[in-house]
Motif scaffolding. Structure first.
Motif, PDB file in Angstrom:
ATOM      1  N   GLN A 165       0.465 -11.960 -10.035  1.00 22.70           N
ATOM      2  CA  GLN A 165       1.086 -10.753  -9.512  1.00 22.70           C
ATOM      3  C   GLN A 165       0.035  -9.791  -8.967  1.00 22.70           C
ATOM      4  N   LEU A 166      -1.029  -9.608  -9.706  1.00 18.99           N
ATOM      5  CA  LEU A 166      -2.083  -8.700  -9.267  1.00 18.99           C
ATOM      6  C   LEU A 166      -2.686  -9.159  -7.941  1.00 18.99           C
ATOM      7  N   ALA A 167      -2.919 -10.462  -7.808  1.00 14.14           N
ATOM      8  CA  ALA A 167      -3.516 -10.981  -6.574  1.00 14.14           C
ATOM      9  C   ALA A 167      -2.578 -10.771  -5.388  1.00 14.14           C
ATOM     10  N   PHE A 168      -1.289 -11.056  -5.578  1.00 12.03           N
ATOM     11  CA  PHE A 168      -0.331 -10.874  -4.484  1.00 12.03           C
ATOM     12  C   PHE A 168      -0.271  -9.427  -4.033  1.00 12.03           C
ATOM     13  N   TRP A 169      -0.116  -8.500  -4.981  1.00  9.36           N
ATOM     14  CA  TRP A 169       0.033  -7.093  -4.604  1.00  9.36           C
ATOM     15  C   TRP A 169      -1.262  -6.516  -4.055  1.00  9.36           C
ATOM     16  N   GLN A 170      -2.394  -7.016  -4.521  1.00 10.89           N
ATOM     17  CA  GLN A 170      -3.661  -6.591  -3.932  1.00 10.89           C
ATOM     18  C   GLN A 170      -3.720  -7.012  -2.474  1.00 10.89           C
ATOM     19  N   GLY A 171      -3.292  -8.236  -2.184  1.00 11.57           N
ATOM     20  CA  GLY A 171      -3.278  -8.698  -0.808  1.00 11.57           C
ATOM     21  C   GLY A 171      -2.306  -7.926   0.052  1.00 11.57           C
ATOM     22  N   TYR A 172      -1.135  -7.597  -0.529  1.00 11.31           N
ATOM     23  CA  TYR A 172      -0.141  -6.843   0.240  1.00 11.31           C
ATOM     24  C   TYR A 172      -0.606  -5.406   0.472  1.00 11.31           C
ATOM     25  N   GLY A 173      -1.359  -4.870  -0.459  1.00 10.73           N
ATOM     26  CA  GLY A 173      -1.932  -3.545  -0.249  1.00 10.73           C
ATOM     27  C   GLY A 173      -1.084  -2.395  -0.740  1.00 10.73           C
ATOM     28  N   SER A 174      -0.209  -2.650  -1.709  1.00 11.13           N
ATOM     29  CA  SER A 174       0.571  -1.552  -2.274  1.00 11.13           C
ATOM     30  C   SER A 174       1.037  -1.929  -3.667  1.00 11.13           C
ATOM     31  N   GLN A 175       1.574  -0.952  -4.366  1.00  7.95           N
ATOM     32  CA  GLN A 175       2.183  -1.205  -5.655  1.00  7.95           C
ATOM     33  C   GLN A 175       3.592  -1.774  -5.442  1.00  7.95           C
ATOM     34  N   PRO A 176       4.084  -2.585  -6.368  1.00  4.12           N
ATOM     35  CA  PRO A 176       5.427  -3.138  -6.203  1.00  4.12           C
ATOM     36  C   PRO A 176       6.493  -2.063  -6.331  1.00  4.12           C
ATOM     37  N   PRO A 177       7.644  -2.261  -5.665  1.00  2.79           N
ATOM     38  CA  PRO A 177       8.795  -1.388  -5.926  1.00  2.79           C
ATOM     39  C   PRO A 177       9.203  -1.495  -7.388  1.00  2.79           C
ATOM     40  N   ASP A 178      10.048  -0.574  -7.840  1.00  2.01           N
ATOM     41  CA  ASP A 178      10.489  -0.617  -9.232  1.00  2.01           C
ATOM     42  C   ASP A 178      11.294  -1.886  -9.491  1.00  2.01           C
ATOM     43  N   ALA A 179      11.348  -2.269 -10.751  1.00  2.00           N
ATOM     44  CA  ALA A 179      11.980  -3.530 -11.137  1.00  2.00           C
ATOM     45  C   ALA A 179      13.458  -3.584 -10.753  1.00  2.00           C
ATOM     46  N   ALA A 180      14.164  -2.461 -10.845  1.00  6.03           N
ATOM     47  CA  ALA A 180      15.588  -2.454 -10.507  1.00  6.03           C
ATOM     48  C   ALA A 180      15.807  -2.740  -9.027  1.00  6.03           C
TER      49      ALA A 180
END
Length: 266
Positions: A239-254
C-alpha cells in the motif's frame, strides 16, 4: 467463467484478410466479457477480441473508441487497428483488432516476486501510471454531459434488472442514498486492476481493457486498485509503495468502499 478458444474459421473474412497468413493462434487466460486470441501473422503479433450480446459488444465498441481517442497520448495502450460489428444468433456482436503489447499480468508477477525492493518498485510505478492517466487531458470525443456517477448508477439499475451482476437491490439503494461528495472528473481507466496491467522485463509495458475508460471519478480507479478489502495489495508495504507512486494519501476507507461496491454492478 471462461469462453472457448476462438478458431480461425470463426473470424470474419474482412478481418482475416488483414492478418493472413496466420502462423499461430495463442489464447491467453480468458475473462467473462470477451474471447481473446493472440495471432502471429506475417507482420508480427496482433490481438483479436470478440464479444457477443448487447452489453459486451457495446463495451467492446467503447474500448475501440477509447483506444482511438488515446492513440496520440503517451499512455501505454494498445493501438486500435480495426473494429467490426456483426450479429451472432440474432444478438449484436463485435470484433476488435489491436496491436499486441508484451508482458504478463502484474498480479502474476507479484505472486512470485519475493524481492521486497523489486516489488515496491513495481507497485510504485503502478501508482505513478495511474497518476499519469488522471492527469491526461480527457479527449474531446470522450467528453460527456452530466455527472459520471449519475450515469453509472443508471447503468447499474439497468444491469441489475437485465443482466447477472454481483450487486443486490439493497446495495444499489444504499449507493443511491449515500453518494460521496463530488470531485472534479478526470480521465479514468475504469477497471484499473493488477490483471489489466502488463509487465515485461521488470517494467510496466502496457495497460489493457479500456472498455470503461473516459471521464469519471478518479477515486473509482483508486478503489479498484488499492482498496485493501478487495485488492491483492494487502501488505502495508504494498500500500505504501502504491500511494507513494500515485503521489497522494488514499481517500477515506468509506469512500473507497463505496466505489468497490459500485463495481459489483459491472
Amino acid at each position: 467463467m471462461s469462453r472457448p478458444a476462438l478458431p480461425l474459421s470463426a473470424i470474419p473474412a474482412e478481418l482475416r484478410a488483414r492478418i493472413e497468413p496466420v502462423r499461430a493462434l495463442h489464447y491467453p487466460p480468458q475473462g467473462a466479457t470477451s474471447t481473446v486470441a493472440i495471432i502471429e501473422g506475417a507482420d508480427g503479433r496482433v490481438v483479436l477480441k470478440h464479444a457477443r450480446g448487447r452489453r459486451w459488444s457495446a463495451w467492446l465498441a467503447r474500448e475501440y473508441a477509447v483506444l482511438r481517442a488515446l492513440a496520440d497520448s503517451d499512455l501505454p495502450v494498445p493501438r486500435a487497428l480495426a473494429y467490426l460489428a456483426d450479429q451472432h444468433a440474432g444478438q449484436p456482436a463485435g470484433w476488435l483488432l489491436m496491436s499486441y503489447l508484451p508482458g504478463e499480468p502484474l498480479g502474476t508477477v507479484l505472486a512470485r516476486l519475493n524481492n521486497a525492493g523489486a516489488r515496491a518498485q513495481l507497485l510504485s510505478a503502478w501508482g505513478a501510471l495511474l497518476r499519469r492517466i488522471h492527469q491526461t487531458p480527457i479527449p474531446v470525443v470522450l467528453r460527456t454531459t452530466g455527472p459520471w456517477l449519475d450515469a453509472q448508477l443508471a447503468e447499474a439499475r439497468y444491469n441489475l434488472a437485465h443482466d447477472r451482476v454481483d450487486g443486490s437491490p439493497a446495495l444499489l439503494q444504499r449507493l443511491e442514498r449515500a453518494q460521496p461528495t463530488p470531485i472534479a472528473e478526470t480521465l479514468i481507466h475504469g477497471d484499473y486492476t493488477l490483471d489489466n496491467t502488463l509487465v515485461a522485463d521488470g517494467i510496466i509495458s502496457g495497460l489493457i481493457d479500456w472498455a470503461r475508460g473516459g471521464p469519471g471519478d478518479p477515486r473509482y480507479d483508486l478503489a479498484l486498485a488499492a482498496c485493501p478489502t478487495r485488492s491483492a495489495l494487502r501488505r502495508r508495504t504494498d500500500q505504501l509503495a502504491f500511494w507513494q507512486g500515485y503521489g497522494s494519501q488514499p481517500p477515506d476507507a468509506a469512500t473507497l468502499r463505496y466505489f468497490v461496491d459500485l463495481y459489483e454492478f459491472f
